[in-house]
Design an enzyme around this catalytic site. Structure first.
Site, PDB file in Angstrom:
ATOM      1  N   SER A 161     -55.359 -51.821 -11.604  1.00  0.00           N
ATOM      2  CA  SER A 161     -55.187 -50.486 -12.290  1.00  0.00           C
ATOM      3  C   SER A 161     -55.477 -49.488 -11.534  1.00  0.00           C
ATOM      4  CB  SER A 161     -55.762 -50.577 -13.459  1.00  0.00           C
ATOM      5  OG  SER A 161     -55.735 -49.267 -14.213  1.00  0.00           O
ATOM      6  N   TYR A 187     -64.718 -50.822 -16.434  1.00  0.00           N
ATOM      7  CA  TYR A 187     -63.313 -51.224 -16.186  1.00  0.00           C
ATOM      8  C   TYR A 187     -62.832 -51.187 -15.017  1.00  0.00           C
ATOM      9  CZ  TYR A 187     -58.153 -51.010 -16.794  1.00  0.00           C
ATOM     10  OH  TYR A 187     -57.043 -51.259 -16.730  1.00  0.00           O
TER      11      TYR A 187
END
Length: 325
Positions: A161, A187
Site C-alpha cells: 500500500s 499499518y
C-alpha cells in the site's frame, strides 16, 4: 533489486482500468490460483476476473459461510478452504493440504489484510497488523513453496500500500512492545514488510523461473476501512460529514473492479519478465517517490522497500519468528 529498478514499462493501461480488461487476451485457462481475502472487496473482484479467464481459484477463508455466500455469484471453478491468517496452525494446515492436493500452483495472491485496527495480538504475541498482513502470509507462502518451486513461471503477488510511506520496519521494536502503539505506524510497517517480502521471495523463486511482486492497489472503499470511524474518514478527506464520498475520493479512488487491476497485471503481464521484486501501482511499475511532488504522499515507492539487505534481514527475522510460533 534497488530503487533504480523502479522504471515503468509504459503498460498502456490507465490507472482506473477494470481488472478483467488487464488480463483480456492472456491465456490463463487451466491455471491454478490461491487468493487470500478472495471473498470481499478487491479480493472478490480478483477472483471473479481470474475465474472468468478459466483459472481454478482456491480461496482460504476465516469465515467459510460468508465466503461461500459471497462467492456463490461467481460463475466458474472456485473453491473455499479453511484458514485464519492470525492462526499459524490453521495456515500450516491449509498449506499442507494444498501441497497434498495440488500438482502445481501458478498464482499466489496474498490479498487479505487488516488496516489501522486497535492494538491487538495474534499468534504468539505478534502485533496484529504485522502478524496478520505479513507473518500469516509469510507462513502461507513458505508452506506452499514446494508447489511454487516446481511450477514453471509461478508468480506471487503481495498487496502492499502507499501506506508503506508511513513507516519503515521498526527493527528494534517490531511488535510495539516498548513503543507506544500507533495504528497507522503499525499499518505502515506491515505494508513495508509486504513489499520487502516480495523482494526477498523473488530471489528464492528464481531457480524455477518464478517471480514475486508487491502492489499498491489504490484507494478503494472496501471492508478494509471497517476500523475507521466516520470522523476519521472525514479528517482523511475520504468522506463528507454526511457519510457521502468526498470530491477528493471521487477523483482519486477506484472501484473494487478497478482496484484489482494492478494485482492482476502483476500476476500476468509479460512486461514484468526479468524484473523480479518490483513494487507496482496503477497497472505498471511505480516510480521512486518524488519528495518535491504534492502527490508524493499518494504515489511512488520509498527506497527502503526496495532494499535487498533489508529484505533479507526481514526474511531471517520472519523465519525465526515462525519457528517459535
Amino acid at each position: 533489486m534497488a530503487i533504480a529498478d523502479q522504471i515503468p514499462t509504459e503498460s498502456g493501461f490507465p490507472a482506473k482500468t477494470d481488472g478483467a480488461d488487464v488480463i483480456k487476451g492472456i491465456d490463463l485457462a487451466g491455471k491454478i490460483a490461491i487468493v487470500t481475502g478472495g471473498y470481499s472487496g478487491i479480493g472478490l473482484e480478483t477472483v471473479r476476473a481470474l475465474v472468468g479467464a478459466g483459472v481454478t481459484v482456491i480461496v482460504p477463508a476465516r469465515n467459510r459461510e460468508k465466503a461461500e455466500s459471497n462467492l456463490a455469484e461467481v460463475d466458474g471453478d472456485v473453491q473455499v478452504g479453511d484458514m485464519d491468517l492470525g492462526d499459524i496452525v490453521s495456515v500450516r494446515r491449509f498449506a499442507d493440504a494444498m501441497v497434498d492436493q495440488l500438482d502445481s500452483l501458478d498464482l499466489l495472491i496474498n490479498n487479505a489484510g487488516i488496516m489501522a485496527c486497535p492494538e491487538a495480538r495474534v499468534g504468539p504475541g505478534w502485533e496484529s497488523q504485522f502478524g496478520t498482513n505479513h507473518m500469516g502470509h509469510f507462513a502461507l507462502t513458505v508452506g506452499l513453496m514446494p508447489l511454487l518451486e516446481k511450477t514453471p513461471g509461478a508468480r506471487v503477488v503481495a498487496l502492499s500500500s502507499t501506506g508503506h510511506k508511513r513507516s519503515d520496519i521498526q527493527w528494534d521494536d517490531i511488535q510495539f512492545e516498548n513503543t507506544p502503539y500507533d495504528k497507522w505506524d503499525a499499518y505502515g510497517q506491515a505494508k513495508t514488510a509486504n513489499a520487502l517480502f516480495a523482494n526477498a521471495l523473488s530471489r528464492r523463486l528464481k531457480a524455477g523461473g518464478g517471480l514475486a511482486f508487491s502492489v499498491h492497489p489504490g484507494g478503494i472503499f472496501t471492508p478494509l476501512q471497517r476500523h475507521l470511524s466516520l470522523e476519521e474518514q472525514v479528517e482523511l478527506g475520504w468522506l463528507n460529514e454526511d457519510g457521502s464520498m468526498s470530491e477528493l475520493a471521487k477523483m482519486g479512488f477506484k472501484t473494487p473492479a478497478q482496484g484489482c487491476s494492478t494485482t492482476l497485471w502483476a500476476a500476468t503481464s509479460p512486461r514484468l519478465e526479468g524484473k523480479p521484486g518490483v513494487y507496482c501501482e496503477d497497472c505498471d511499475i511505480a516510480v521512486p517517490t518524488d519528495p518535491q511532488s504534492p502527490m508524493s504522499r499518494f504515489m511512488g515507492v520509498e527506497a527502503y522497500v526496495c532494499d535487498d539487505d533489508a529484505a533479507e534481514r526481514l526474511w531471517v527475522i520472519s523465519e525465526k519468528l515462525l519457528a517459535e510460533a
